[in-house]
Design an enzyme around this catalytic site. Structure first.
Site, mmCIF file in Angstrom:
data_model
loop_
_atom_site.group_PDB
_atom_site.id
_atom_site.type_symbol
_atom_site.label_atom_id
_atom_site.label_comp_id
_atom_site.label_asym_id
_atom_site.label_seq_id
_atom_site.Cartn_x
_atom_site.Cartn_y
_atom_site.Cartn_z
ATOM 1 N N SER A 199 1.031 -1.256 0.179
ATOM 2 C CA SER A 199 -0.156 0.231 0.056
ATOM 3 C C SER A 199 0.905 1.555 0.214
ATOM 4 O O SER A 199 0.630 2.313 -0.722
ATOM 5 C CB SER A 199 -0.592 -0.209 1.477
ATOM 6 O OG SER A 199 0.132 0.062 2.092
ATOM 7 N N ASN A 200 1.763 1.766 0.556
ATOM 8 C CA ASN A 200 2.585 2.642 0.592
ATOM 9 C C ASN A 200 3.583 2.735 -0.801
ATOM 10 O O ASN A 200 3.937 3.793 -1.444
ATOM 11 C CB ASN A 200 3.663 1.998 1.320
ATOM 12 C CG ASN A 200 3.350 2.512 3.445
ATOM 13 O OD1 ASN A 200 3.299 3.769 3.165
ATOM 14 N ND2 ASN A 200 3.221 1.343 4.400
ATOM 15 N N ASN B 21 14.024 3.801 4.875
ATOM 16 C CA ASN B 21 13.014 2.500 5.837
ATOM 17 C C ASN B 21 11.741 3.553 5.637
ATOM 18 O O ASN B 21 12.435 4.258 7.277
ATOM 19 C CB ASN B 21 14.195 1.883 5.856
ATOM 20 C CG ASN B 21 12.593 0.836 6.354
ATOM 21 O OD1 ASN B 21 12.377 0.038 6.162
ATOM 22 N ND2 ASN B 21 12.353 0.525 8.453
ATOM 23 N N HIS C 219 9.739 2.796 9.670
ATOM 24 C CA HIS C 219 9.065 2.054 10.321
ATOM 25 C C HIS C 219 7.902 2.262 10.935
ATOM 26 O O HIS C 219 7.928 3.616 11.255
ATOM 27 C CB HIS C 219 10.819 2.069 11.366
ATOM 28 C CG HIS C 219 9.825 0.322 12.618
ATOM 29 N ND1 HIS C 219 10.166 -0.327 12.490
ATOM 30 C CD2 HIS C 219 9.946 0.583 13.728
ATOM 31 C CE1 HIS C 219 9.725 -1.122 12.848
ATOM 32 N NE2 HIS C 219 9.723 -0.539 13.823
ATOM 33 N N GLU D 78 1.699 7.075 6.895
ATOM 34 C CA GLU D 78 2.920 6.236 6.411
ATOM 35 C C GLU D 78 2.120 7.176 4.816
ATOM 36 O O GLU D 78 2.785 7.793 4.162
ATOM 37 C CB GLU D 78 2.920 4.656 6.165
ATOM 38 C CG GLU D 78 3.224 4.138 7.705
ATOM 39 C CD GLU D 78 3.433 2.986 7.498
ATOM 40 O OE1 GLU D 78 1.727 1.874 7.330
ATOM 41 O OE2 GLU D 78 3.879 2.290 8.262
HETATM 42 C C1 GRF Z 1 4.354 -0.366 6.786
HETATM 43 O O1 GRF Z 1 3.422 -0.475 8.552
HETATM 44 C C2 GRF Z 1 5.703 0.031 7.225
HETATM 45 O O2 GRF Z 1 6.151 0.479 8.476
HETATM 46 C C3 GRF Z 1 6.509 -1.863 7.621
HETATM 47 O O3 GRF Z 1 5.692 -3.225 6.529
HETATM 48 C C4 GRF Z 1 4.307 -1.821 6.464
HETATM 49 C C5 GRF Z 1 4.366 -2.244 4.949
HETATM 50 O O4 GRF Z 1 3.008 -2.162 4.625
HETATM 51 N N1 GRF Z 1 7.364 -1.557 7.240
HETATM 52 P P1 GRF Z 1 2.147 -2.020 2.730
HETATM 53 O O5 GRF Z 1 2.747 -2.921 2.272
HETATM 54 O O6 GRF Z 1 2.949 -1.015 2.307
HETATM 55 O O7 GRF Z 1 0.491 -1.873 3.102
#
Ligand code: GRF
Length: 192
Positions: A13-14, A102, A104, A174
């Site tokens: 999703s990010n 990164n 977190h 995020e």
């Molecule tokens: C996010 O919560 C990020 O902080 C962590 O892994 C997760 C990734 O979520 N590092 P997505 O795959 O981007 O939905």
């Protein structure tokens, strides 16, 4: 135009927010999505946006530095870990000094380190009865979650917030911040 390579192991999703963000910007472009999981949902998201994808295995990623050749081929300027669960090998940290970031899902240095990812983090925050949590965007070094912190954002928690609720609040933070912070990094990009 800086070239961005995203590393992700899961949903993505990010990664999707970052891809969409840079579609509207001329300052950077996502040129490749790398995953260690051949059926990770992030790969479909990349393909929907016609972005090349690459599956890595432990041999190709850790045993040889051939992976550097791939990054050179794509002229990678910035490596973005968006839910990437493997430790970045020392040769890669050395080749991209202050050029690997990164995200977190907690306020480092709290709730970080090996094994602290996804719901493990939100459960730990819940069990600690924290009244706030947040996200940390940081440079990557040879240790999990220990590089210099670039940005943090917080959100309040109530005693009613279960781990799933914490996860939702974190996701909003995020998606609302990571693409913009990456754009800032790309805009201020300094060649070593
Ligand atoms: C996010 O919560 C990020 O902080 C962590 O892994 C997760 C990734 O979520 N590092 P997505 O795959 O981007 O939905």
């Amino acid at each position: 135009m800086k070239k961005i390579v995203i590393f992700a192991s899961g949903t993505g999703s990010n990664a999707l927010k970052i891809i969409e963000h840079f579609k509207k910007k001329s300052v950077g472009k996502v040129v490749l999505v790398v995953s260690n999981k051949k059926n990770a949902a992030v790969l479909d998201k990349a393909q929907q946006h016609n972005i090349p994808t690459l599956i890595i295995n432990r041999t190709s990623f850790y045993k040889s530095e051939s992976f550097l050749e791939v990054l050179k081929e794509y002229e990678a300027d910035l490596l973005v870990l968006a839910g990437f669960l493997w430790l970045v090998p020392a040769y890669l940290v050395k080749a991209y000094p202050q050029k690997i970031v990164n995200i977190h899902p907690a306020l480092l240095p709290k709730f970080g380190g090996k094994g602290m990812y996804g719901m493990n983090v939100h459960r730990a925050v819940y069990e600690a009865k924290e009244t706030q949590t947040g996200i940390t965007i940081h440079y990557v070094n040879e240790q999990y979650d220990e590089g210099a912190i670039i940005f943090q954002a917080t959100c309040a928690l109530t005693p009613e917030d279960l781990p799933e609720d914490i996860s939702s609040k974190i996701r909003v933070l995020e998606h609302g911040n990571f693409p913009r912070i990456i754009e800032e990094i790309v805009k201020n990009y300094k060649l070593e």
